[in-house]
Design a protein around this motif. Structure first.
Motif, PDB file in Angstrom:
ATOM      1  N   ASP A  68      30.666  38.184  25.438  1.00  0.00           N
ATOM      2  CA  ASP A  68      30.577  38.778  26.777  1.00  0.00           C
ATOM      3  C   ASP A  68      29.459  39.807  26.883  1.00  0.00           C
ATOM      4  O   ASP A  68      29.015  40.381  25.894  1.00  0.00           O
ATOM      5  CB  ASP A  68      31.902  39.457  27.143  1.00  0.00           C
ATOM      6  CG  ASP A  68      33.042  38.468  27.315  1.00  0.00           C
ATOM      7  OD1 ASP A  68      32.794  37.333  27.746  1.00  0.00           O
ATOM      8  OD2 ASP A  68      34.189  38.844  26.997  1.00  0.00           O
ATOM      9  N   ILE A 149      31.433  39.883  31.849  1.00  0.00           N
ATOM     10  CA  ILE A 149      31.434  38.441  32.082  1.00  0.00           C
ATOM     11  C   ILE A 149      30.882  37.767  30.832  1.00  0.00           C
ATOM     12  O   ILE A 149      30.154  38.392  30.059  1.00  0.00           O
ATOM     13  CB  ILE A 149      30.596  38.028  33.322  1.00  0.00           C
ATOM     14  CG1 ILE A 149      29.122  38.412  33.151  1.00  0.00           C
ATOM     15  CG2 ILE A 149      31.159  38.636  34.584  1.00  0.00           C
ATOM     16  CD1 ILE A 149      28.220  37.863  34.255  1.00  0.00           C
ATOM     17  N   PRO A 150      31.208  36.494  30.646  1.00  0.00           N
ATOM     18  CA  PRO A 150      30.641  35.779  29.498  1.00  0.00           C
ATOM     19  C   PRO A 150      29.122  35.735  29.602  1.00  0.00           C
ATOM     20  O   PRO A 150      28.559  35.542  30.687  1.00  0.00           O
ATOM     21  CB  PRO A 150      31.251  34.378  29.604  1.00  0.00           C
ATOM     22  CG  PRO A 150      32.503  34.577  30.401  1.00  0.00           C
ATOM     23  CD  PRO A 150      32.197  35.686  31.362  1.00  0.00           C
ATOM     24  N   GLU A 151      28.445  35.909  28.482  1.00  0.00           N
ATOM     25  CA  GLU A 151      26.984  35.911  28.464  1.00  0.00           C
ATOM     26  C   GLU A 151      26.429  34.584  28.981  1.00  0.00           C
ATOM     27  O   GLU A 151      25.430  34.556  29.701  1.00  0.00           O
ATOM     28  CB  GLU A 151      26.481  36.190  27.047  1.00  0.00           C
ATOM     29  CG  GLU A 151      24.993  36.399  26.975  1.00  0.00           C
ATOM     30  CD  GLU A 151      24.539  36.895  25.622  1.00  0.00           C
ATOM     31  OE1 GLU A 151      23.336  37.183  25.501  1.00  0.00           O
ATOM     32  OE2 GLU A 151      25.345  36.987  24.696  1.00  0.00           O
ATOM     33  N   ALA A 152      27.090  33.473  28.668  1.00  0.00           N
ATOM     34  CA  ALA A 152      26.627  32.163  29.132  1.00  0.00           C
ATOM     35  C   ALA A 152      26.663  32.096  30.661  1.00  0.00           C
ATOM     36  O   ALA A 152      25.755  31.543  31.293  1.00  0.00           O
ATOM     37  CB  ALA A 152      27.494  31.056  28.537  1.00  0.00           C
ATOM     38  N   THR A 153      27.689  32.665  31.276  1.00  0.00           N
ATOM     39  CA  THR A 153      27.788  32.686  32.735  1.00  0.00           C
ATOM     40  C   THR A 153      26.662  33.523  33.323  1.00  0.00           C
ATOM     41  O   THR A 153      26.042  33.141  34.320  1.00  0.00           O
ATOM     42  CB  THR A 153      29.153  33.251  33.175  1.00  0.00           C
ATOM     43  OG1 THR A 153      30.181  32.456  32.601  1.00  0.00           O
ATOM     44  CG2 THR A 153      29.291  33.274  34.684  1.00  0.00           C
ATOM     45  N   LEU A 154      26.366  34.669  32.710  1.00  0.00           N
ATOM     46  CA  LEU A 154      25.290  35.529  33.174  1.00  0.00           C
ATOM     47  C   LEU A 154      23.959  34.798  33.109  1.00  0.00           C
ATOM     48  O   LEU A 154      23.182  34.816  34.060  1.00  0.00           O
ATOM     49  CB  LEU A 154      25.237  36.805  32.342  1.00  0.00           C
ATOM     50  CG  LEU A 154      24.109  37.779  32.683  1.00  0.00           C
ATOM     51  CD1 LEU A 154      24.252  38.299  34.103  1.00  0.00           C
ATOM     52  CD2 LEU A 154      24.092  38.929  31.695  1.00  0.00           C
ATOM     53  N   ARG A 155      23.690  34.132  32.003  1.00  0.00           N
ATOM     54  CA  ARG A 155      22.429  33.395  31.862  1.00  0.00           C
ATOM     55  C   ARG A 155      22.336  32.269  32.893  1.00  0.00           C
ATOM     56  O   ARG A 155      21.273  32.027  33.464  1.00  0.00           O
ATOM     57  CB  ARG A 155      22.286  32.851  30.450  1.00  0.00           C
ATOM     58  CG  ARG A 155      22.089  33.958  29.427  1.00  0.00           C
ATOM     59  CD  ARG A 155      21.641  33.413  28.081  1.00  0.00           C
ATOM     60  NE  ARG A 155      21.649  34.443  27.074  1.00  0.00           N
ATOM     61  CZ  ARG A 155      20.730  35.380  26.925  1.00  0.00           C
ATOM     62  NH1 ARG A 155      19.722  35.419  27.762  1.00  0.00           N
ATOM     63  NH2 ARG A 155      20.810  36.277  25.972  1.00  0.00           N
ATOM     64  N   GLN A 156      23.450  31.593  33.150  1.00  0.00           N
ATOM     65  CA  GLN A 156      23.461  30.514  34.142  1.00  0.00           C
ATOM     66  C   GLN A 156      23.163  31.079  35.537  1.00  0.00           C
ATOM     67  O   GLN A 156      22.378  30.505  36.292  1.00  0.00           O
ATOM     68  CB  GLN A 156      24.810  29.796  34.130  1.00  0.00           C
ATOM     69  CG  GLN A 156      24.869  28.602  35.051  1.00  0.00           C
ATOM     70  CD  GLN A 156      26.212  27.895  34.966  1.00  0.00           C
ATOM     71  OE1 GLN A 156      27.183  28.434  34.458  1.00  0.00           O
ATOM     72  NE2 GLN A 156      26.261  26.677  35.481  1.00  0.00           N
ATOM     73  N   LEU A 157      23.759  32.208  35.867  1.00  0.00           N
ATOM     74  CA  LEU A 157      23.503  32.839  37.165  1.00  0.00           C
ATOM     75  C   LEU A 157      22.038  33.249  37.289  1.00  0.00           C
ATOM     76  O   LEU A 157      21.431  33.080  38.353  1.00  0.00           O
ATOM     77  CB  LEU A 157      24.405  34.062  37.351  1.00  0.00           C
ATOM     78  CG  LEU A 157      25.880  33.791  37.582  1.00  0.00           C
ATOM     79  CD1 LEU A 157      26.680  35.094  37.532  1.00  0.00           C
ATOM     80  CD2 LEU A 157      26.077  33.101  38.926  1.00  0.00           C
ATOM     81  N   GLN A 160      19.936  30.132  37.911  1.00  0.00           N
ATOM     82  CA  GLN A 160      20.093  29.673  39.294  1.00  0.00           C
ATOM     83  C   GLN A 160      19.307  30.564  40.240  1.00  0.00           C
ATOM     84  O   GLN A 160      18.646  30.082  41.164  1.00  0.00           O
ATOM     85  CB  GLN A 160      21.570  29.667  39.691  1.00  0.00           C
ATOM     86  CG  GLN A 160      22.376  28.581  39.050  1.00  0.00           C
ATOM     87  CD  GLN A 160      23.859  28.705  39.371  1.00  0.00           C
ATOM     88  OE1 GLN A 160      24.292  29.655  40.006  1.00  0.00           O
ATOM     89  NE2 GLN A 160      24.634  27.731  38.913  1.00  0.00           N
TER      90      GLN A 160
END
Length: 191
Positions: A68, A149-157, A160
């Motif tokens: 996270d 938040i999960p780091e993967a979610t942050l990178r995805q955001l 985008q």
């Protein structure tokens, strides 16, 4: 030469000596009790991290993990009170990107919590000198966990947002920095 006449001392009654010793023992016990009272609420983990919960936060919610990125307010001090680092606004910090003691403390917290962490040198910078932090320093942090938040979610955001012509520098609204991954270059205890 002059001589001094010795004056014999009268023996002290045993009861007076016992009362004196009892008084000293009571004072010692009271002193130890007061010293321990100052440590009320301080918890030590098996690794040696010491922390105190200043504000509990949402105890029903999850805690951050190594995967996270947290959004925190913090202030880092040395034991003598010298401030060596302080966030000016909520700062994103990856749980796995800070010194082990800070990371361990973050993983104990819940959203909205505020903790004071005492990070011994082995969980901080150890024998290394880092900027204003001398070698073998115990670090004291006041940390307030606002969100994570999960780091993967942050990178995805971020991806985008960049694809849609987002903010220059890779920063996100409400997340200062703009360094790769949205993380500030000056994270406390960064490796």
């Amino acid at each position: 030469m002059s001589t001094v006449t010795a004056v014999p001392l009268q023996p002290v009654k045993r009861a007076y000596v016992l009362w004196l010793v009892a008084g000293l023992l009571i004072a010692l016990v009271a002193g130890v009790a007061l010293a321990r009272a100052g440590d009320t609420g301080i918890i030590t983990t098996p690794s040696g991290l010491r922390y105190k919960v200043l504000k509990a936060g949402d105890a029903k919610g999850p805690s951050p993990t190594n995967a996270d990125v947290t959004l925190v307010n913090y202030e880092g001090r040395l034991l003598d009170g010298t401030v060596f680092d302080k966030s000016q606004q909520p700062t994103p910090l990856p749980v796995s990107g800070v010194v082990p003691g800070f990371s361990e403390g973050l993983k104990l917290m819940h959203k909205g919590a505020k903790y004071r962490l005492w990070i011994k040198p082995e969980l901080g910078y150890g024998e290394r000198s880092t900027g204003p932090i001398p070698p073998n320093s115990t670090l004291v942090f006041d940390v307030e966990l606002q969100d994570f938040i999960p780091e993967a979610t942050l990178r995805q955001l971020q991806m985008q947002q960049q694809m849609m012509g987002g903010m220059p520098g890779g920063g996100m609204p409400g997340m200062p920095g703009g360094a790769p991954g949205g993380m500030p270059g000056g994270a406390p205890g960064g490796r």
